[in-house]
Design a protein around this motif. Structure first.
Motif, PDB file in Angstrom:
ATOM      1  N   PHE A 162      29.539 -41.367  -4.161  1.00 50.45           N
ATOM      2  CA  PHE A 162      28.521 -42.090  -3.418  1.00 50.45           C
ATOM      3  C   PHE A 162      27.751 -42.969  -4.378  1.00 50.45           C
ATOM      4  O   PHE A 162      27.129 -42.482  -5.326  1.00 50.45           O
ATOM      5  N   ILE A 165      25.565 -35.641  -5.276  1.00 47.57           N
ATOM      6  CA  ILE A 165      24.998 -36.447  -4.193  1.00 47.57           C
ATOM      7  C   ILE A 165      23.675 -35.826  -3.739  1.00 47.57           C
ATOM      8  O   ILE A 165      22.677 -36.527  -3.578  1.00 47.57           O
ATOM      9  N   THR A 196      24.323 -34.799   2.881  1.00 43.51           N
ATOM     10  CA  THR A 196      25.420 -34.482   1.967  1.00 43.51           C
ATOM     11  C   THR A 196      26.572 -33.793   2.689  1.00 43.51           C
ATOM     12  O   THR A 196      27.720 -33.884   2.255  1.00 43.51           O
TER      13      THR A 196
END
Length: 130
Positions: free
Chosen positions: A35, A49, A26
């Motif tokens: 993402f 994420i 991350t």
């Protein structure tokens, strides 16, 4: 902290994935990055994420391995680039616990450079069709 160059993104992504290093993975993204993961989850922001990747690493991708394939780097000026990286994914578990076999995937990321280095503002990790 960003990467030294955009060409390091795919290698760093793969290394973090293989180490199950969610913080390292991350950290490759900006705070407000998007993402789209292999499971189709759209995570908006670094915290989302991290949550999404943590769940995926405990589930279908708990044993998954990445093997690097063809890569392409397209600079878009001095502070932006697009990276495409092919991977072969193995060790993925189907919902019933069986092995899904080898899966061809592509990671595509839009990277920006700021004072800390290069990070992804948007990335998609997808199964390669065909």
């Amino acid at each position: 902290m960003g990467l030294e160059g955009p060409d390091a993104f795919a290698r760093a992504f793969s290394g973090a994935w293989l180490a199950r290093d969610v913080a390292g993975l991350t950290g490759l993204f900006t705070e407000d990055a998007d993402f789209l993961t292999l499971t189709g989850e759209w995570a908006e922001g670094r915290q989302a994420i991290a949550r999404t990747v943590t769940g995926e690493m405990k589930g279908a991708f708990a044993r998954a391995r990445l093997v690097t394939g063809r890569a392409k780097l397209r600079p878009l000026g001095k502070d932006m680039a697009v990276v495409h990286q092919r991977f072969v994914l193995s060790g993925v578990l189907n919902p019933d616990g069986t092995d899904a076999g080898r899966i061809a995937t592509i990671l595509m990321a839009v990277l920006l450079r700021d004072r800390t280095g290069w990070q992804a503002v948007s990335a998609q990790f997808t199964v390669e069709e065909g």
